[in-house]
Design an enzyme around this catalytic site. Sequence first.
Site, PDB file in Angstrom:
ATOM      1  N   TYR A  98     -10.252 -27.774   3.458  1.00 16.20           N
ATOM      2  CA  TYR A  98      -9.724 -28.318   4.712  1.00 16.20           C
ATOM      3  C   TYR A  98      -8.682 -27.351   5.301  1.00 16.20           C
ATOM      4  O   TYR A  98      -7.875 -26.777   4.561  1.00 16.20           O
ATOM      5  CB  TYR A  98      -9.099 -29.694   4.414  1.00 16.20           C
ATOM      6  CG  TYR A  98      -8.386 -30.316   5.570  1.00 16.20           C
ATOM      7  CD1 TYR A  98      -9.082 -30.766   6.695  1.00 16.20           C
ATOM      8  CD2 TYR A  98      -7.001 -30.470   5.557  1.00 16.20           C
ATOM      9  CE1 TYR A  98      -8.422 -31.337   7.761  1.00 16.20           C
ATOM     10  CE2 TYR A  98      -6.336 -31.050   6.620  1.00 16.20           C
ATOM     11  CZ  TYR A  98      -7.039 -31.477   7.720  1.00 16.20           C
ATOM     12  OH  TYR A  98      -6.378 -32.042   8.776  1.00 16.20           O
ATOM     13  N   ASP A 170      -9.840 -32.476  -4.356  1.00 13.48           N
ATOM     14  CA  ASP A 170      -9.738 -33.280  -3.143  1.00 13.48           C
ATOM     15  C   ASP A 170     -11.060 -34.053  -3.028  1.00 13.48           C
ATOM     16  O   ASP A 170     -12.103 -33.462  -2.771  1.00 13.48           O
ATOM     17  CB  ASP A 170      -9.515 -32.351  -1.946  1.00 13.48           C
ATOM     18  CG  ASP A 170      -9.315 -33.107  -0.638  1.00 13.48           C
ATOM     19  OD1 ASP A 170      -9.815 -34.248  -0.520  1.00 13.48           O
ATOM     20  OD2 ASP A 170      -8.681 -32.538   0.275  1.00 13.48           O
TER      21      ASP A 170
HETATM   22  C1  LIG Z   1      -8.363 -34.873   6.640  1.00 17.72           C
HETATM   23  C2  LIG Z   1      -8.357 -34.192   5.346  1.00 17.72           C
HETATM   24  C3  LIG Z   1      -7.150 -33.893   4.695  1.00 17.72           C
HETATM   25  C4  LIG Z   1      -5.802 -34.169   5.314  1.00 17.72           C
HETATM   26  O1  LIG Z   1      -5.532 -35.538   5.422  1.00 17.72           O
HETATM   27  P1  LIG Z   1      -4.587 -36.185   6.536  1.00 17.72           P
HETATM   28  O2  LIG Z   1      -4.685 -37.627   6.248  1.00 17.72           O
HETATM   29  O3  LIG Z   1      -5.120 -35.780   7.877  1.00 17.72           O
HETATM   30  O4  LIG Z   1      -3.211 -35.627   6.314  1.00 17.72           O
HETATM   31  C5  LIG Z   1      -7.222 -33.296   3.454  1.00 17.72           C
HETATM   32  N1  LIG Z   1      -8.407 -32.993   2.884  1.00 17.72           N
HETATM   33  C6  LIG Z   1      -9.574 -33.261   3.482  1.00 17.72           C
HETATM   34  C7  LIG Z   1     -10.851 -32.910   2.803  1.00 17.72           C
HETATM   35  C8  LIG Z   1      -9.599 -33.864   4.731  1.00 17.72           C
HETATM   36  O5  LIG Z   1     -10.772 -34.098   5.336  1.00 17.72           O
END
Ligand SMILES: *Cc1c(COP(=O)(O)O)cnc(C)c1O
Length: 380
Positions: A98, A170
């Site tokens: 991201y 993630d």
């Molecule tokens: C959107 C996203 C983030 C960040 O999250 P927020 O809630 O916008 O701070 C991190 N990792 C991935 C894979 C995302 O899609």
Amino acid sequence: MKFETLAVHGAQQPDPSTGALITPIYQTSTFVFEDVGKTRGYDYSRTSNPTRKVLEDLISQLEGGKGACATATGMAAETTVACLLKQGDHVICGDDVYGGTYRLFDSVMRDLGVDCTFLRLDDRSRLGAAVRPNTRMIWLETPSNPLLNIVDLEMVAEVAGKHNLLTVADNTFATPYLLRPIDYGIDIVVHSTTKYLNGHCDVVGGAIVASTEELAEKVRYLTNAMGTPASPFDCWLVLRGIKTLAIRMRQQEATAAVIARYLKKHNRISRVYYPGLEDHPGHETAGRQMKGFGAVVSFEVKGGLEAVNSVLSKTGIFALAESLGGVDSLIEHPATMSHASMPEPARETIGIGPQLIRLSIGLEHVDDLIEDLEQALIGT
Ligand SMILES: *Cc1c(COP(=O)(O)O)cnc(C)c1O
């Protein structure tokens, strides 16, 4: 209990003071002490809040963790976890993460003295060779955003185990319904609950899940010390969203699979990225470690930027907006939107070109979505 049942009932008991079936929103900053030095388990909402606690326990159960923290945003979760590192440490991060994650490590953490190598995590020996004496952490995303690359979690956990490194996954794109990284030896899972866990495009939030009590304690300490937790109302919305996670994921994925195949056959499209397609390089690994392939589909349009802009501006049901994972289908342009925070050379190296478009498939009927794409693609 099976996932669907846990999503509805996990960690959730009728409220002890009133019998309310649904977890109340404890919209309070502070809690009255029973006596000097004696609380009823809560003293101040930054430290802990009953609504947030239920969400944290639920997400931890769904991920198979030993404790979780709900944070104000996905980036708040990531920043908190990144602060497990110290000046002089080195982290290896997937190269196609991201955009905000890239920025966190490439700029914010680098300025604080934490070095980062961005690397495609698809090769055991290349990963092993990137480990330095001061490497402390491997950070990955699978499927990755927006290229949907798949990382073999067992391979990463094995390399990390050999060098005593902390692994962070993630899991925003897959969600615990499709993938539980801790089952494959990953130490910490982070989420943007903004996406599938909440699922309705009405919250920004995040979560950290730890695989051990010791890590959970460290992360809890940091969340409180750094002030990154989520608000009670946002936690309540995410709790409500999670109840339908399984059924939303199943339907959104089924629709995404049909759309990926439709795009693949389209003569205006040169390339489709979706791990559910047999010719996707990560198809086999995804099939092995995931229960499904998710509901994000990326593709490249033939022609120049004009063609790209034409598609982006002509869709009606697909709203032109960042974010993903909600019941509303969205279309976006990674190079100028979600991944604008990644420098252009880095984007180009990993394959996020100007022709790339990302779709987040929602809950609308597949026929309407295809009709919407078809009329947008005509004449590009
Ligand atoms: C959107 C996203 C983030 C960040 O999250 P927020 O809630 O916008 O701070 C991190 N990792 C991935 C894979 C995302 O899609």
